[in-house]
Design a protein around this motif. Structure first.
Motif, short mmCIF file in Angstrom:
data_model
loop_
_atom_site.label_atom_id
_atom_site.label_comp_id
_atom_site.label_asym_id
_atom_site.label_seq_id
_atom_site.Cartn_x
_atom_site.Cartn_y
_atom_site.Cartn_z
N ALA A 77 4.62 2.48 8.18
CA ALA A 77 3.39 3.23 8.42
C ALA A 77 2.93 3.94 7.16
O ALA A 77 3.71 4.60 6.47
CB ALA A 77 3.61 4.23 9.55
N GLY A 78 1.65 3.78 6.84
CA GLY A 78 1.04 4.43 5.69
C GLY A 78 1.32 3.77 4.35
O GLY A 78 0.84 4.23 3.32
N GLN A 79 2.07 2.67 4.35
CA GLN A 79 2.41 2.02 3.10
C GLN A 79 1.37 0.99 2.68
O GLN A 79 0.49 0.58 3.45
CB GLN A 79 3.77 1.30 3.23
N ARG A 80 1.49 0.58 1.41
CA ARG A 80 0.75 -0.57 0.90
C ARG A 80 1.77 -1.71 0.83
O ARG A 80 2.74 -1.64 0.09
CB ARG A 80 0.16 -0.27 -0.48
N VAL A 81 1.53 -2.74 1.64
CA VAL A 81 2.51 -3.82 1.80
C VAL A 81 1.88 -5.14 1.35
O VAL A 81 0.75 -5.47 1.71
CB VAL A 81 2.98 -3.95 3.26
N VAL A 82 2.64 -5.88 0.55
CA VAL A 82 2.23 -7.23 0.16
C VAL A 82 3.18 -8.20 0.84
O VAL A 82 4.41 -8.10 0.70
CB VAL A 82 2.29 -7.42 -1.37
N VAL A 83 2.62 -9.13 1.60
CA VAL A 83 3.41 -10.16 2.26
C VAL A 83 3.18 -11.47 1.50
O VAL A 83 2.04 -11.90 1.32
CB VAL A 83 3.01 -10.34 3.74
N VAL A 84 4.26 -12.07 1.04
CA VAL A 84 4.16 -13.30 0.26
C VAL A 84 4.40 -14.50 1.16
O VAL A 84 5.46 -14.60 1.79
CB VAL A 84 5.19 -13.31 -0.89
N GLY A 85 3.42 -15.39 1.24
CA GLY A 85 3.57 -16.58 2.07
C GLY A 85 2.29 -16.91 2.80
O GLY A 85 1.40 -16.06 2.94
#
Length: 350
Positions: free
Chosen positions: A164-172
């Motif tokens: 929650a509240g994060q900056r997330v990069v999902v690779v794929g």
């Protein structure tokens, strides 16, 4: 511990191992399943909480053993776990849980299967059905060692709450990547980093689920070499919500970043973007390290096989490898076909 020449050791009690055991018993062998976990369900309990099959229940079961309930629903992770456990209970074969195989060697005309506890099981044949979840693929990415955020493979992801509240990069760009990005977008700012754009395939076409057409048109049975000319990349089955969410900006898609820099990822255009967490939905490799002493793997640790039959040891076969013989090879709906094929090859050899 010695066994008769009819004993076939099956490594793994997930969907592939259970299908192989059923086929082996029908062929007159005495299957012995060795499962590292405590339940005969493979890696299913370890998948993320919200996982659902992308094939309806009617296309997601072993022949003659349907999943209970509405055949047109998309079963959840826990439903599959319960299904596999119930199926295992009907097999009437020797199944040992909590037994991890660490290596396989030759022993006369057969094999010696060595376990972590030091036990050695003699077998006429071996079925490697240990899946791939235990061997997540982590690509080499520039600057990864110096990245100050968190990096995990999707194998270690469970639920969105902790992001929650994060900056997330999902690779794929496959089903797992899109499903995880979609649900994370409820609580986080999410970017999908892809080598090629996501290839959305309508889940329903002409009023029928795509798996009806895959079966009707026999696409499920196409050999990998032919399949690669029909389907480019990894299709993501979508009822429309994933594509719509991407179009609306709920999460975004960008070409794969070129590397890490501190707590940032660096995009191909030079833009740097802070990332708290990077989740690698980058696939898996066969979890078959125990076959390395046998000399059955190539230099990359991949099985040397044709259609699941070892090219180095005729008494060794595989079940559940991705694209082993077809598009559905490592799925609940298709693994039984490969299991029957490799057990027949094993019987012809023995």
């Amino acid at each position: 511990m010695a066994h008769s020449p009819s004993v076939v050791v099956i490594v793994g009690a997930g969907q592939s191992g259970l299908a192989a055991a059923s086929a082996a018993k029908a062929a007159g062998f005495r299957p012995l399943i060795l499962e590292a976990g405590e339940r005969p369900v493979g890696s299913w309990p370890a998948y993320y909480d919200s996982l659902t099959l992308f094939s309806p229940a009617r296309y997601s079961a072993f022949p003659g053993v349907p999943l209970p309930g509405d055949p047109d629903r998309y079963p959840s992770r826990d439903e599959v776990v319960a299904y596999l456990e119930a199926f295992a209970a009907t097999l009437d074969v020797e199944l040992r849980t909590g037994v991890r195989v660490v290596k396989v060697t030759t022993a006369g005309t057969g094999f010696a299967v060595h376990t972590e506890s030091g036990e050695v099981v003699q077998a006429a044949g071996v079925v490697a059905a240990s899946g791939s979840f235990g061997s997540p693929f982590v690509p080499s990415l520039p600057g990864l060692d110096g990245f100050t955020g968190d990096v995990l493979h999707v194998a270690g992801y469970r639920r969105p709450k902790s992001y929650a509240g994060q900056r997330v990069v999902v690779v794929g760009a496959g089903n797992s990547a899109v499903q995880v990005a979609y649900e994370l977008a409820d609580v986080a700012t999410v970017t999908l980093a892809v080598r090629r754009p996501v290839q959305f395939i309508p889940q329903v076409r002409g009023g029928r689920d795509m798996h009806y057409w895959l079966t009707k048109l026999r696409i499920d049975l196409l050999p990998p070499a032919v399949l690669s000319r029909v389907i480019r990349g990894t299709p993501v089955f979508d009822t429309g919500e994933y594509r719509a969410a991407l179009a609306s900006g709920r999460y975004r898609q960008r070409p794969m970043f070129s590397g890490f820099d501190g707590d940032h990822v660096v995009w191909p255009d030079g833009e740097r973007e802070r990332a708290d967490t990077v989740i690698l939905a980058t696939g898996y490799r066969p979890n078959v390290d125990y076959l390395e002493p046998l000399g059955a793997l190539d230099t990359a640790g991949l099985p040397l096989h044709k259609g699941g039959v070892s090219l180095t040891h005729p008494g060794l076969v595989y079940a559940g490898l991705e694209f082993q013989r077809s598009f559905s090879s490592n799925t609940l709906r298709g693994v039984h076909r490969d299991a029957t094929h490799v057990i027949a090859a094993l019987k012809a050899h023995l």
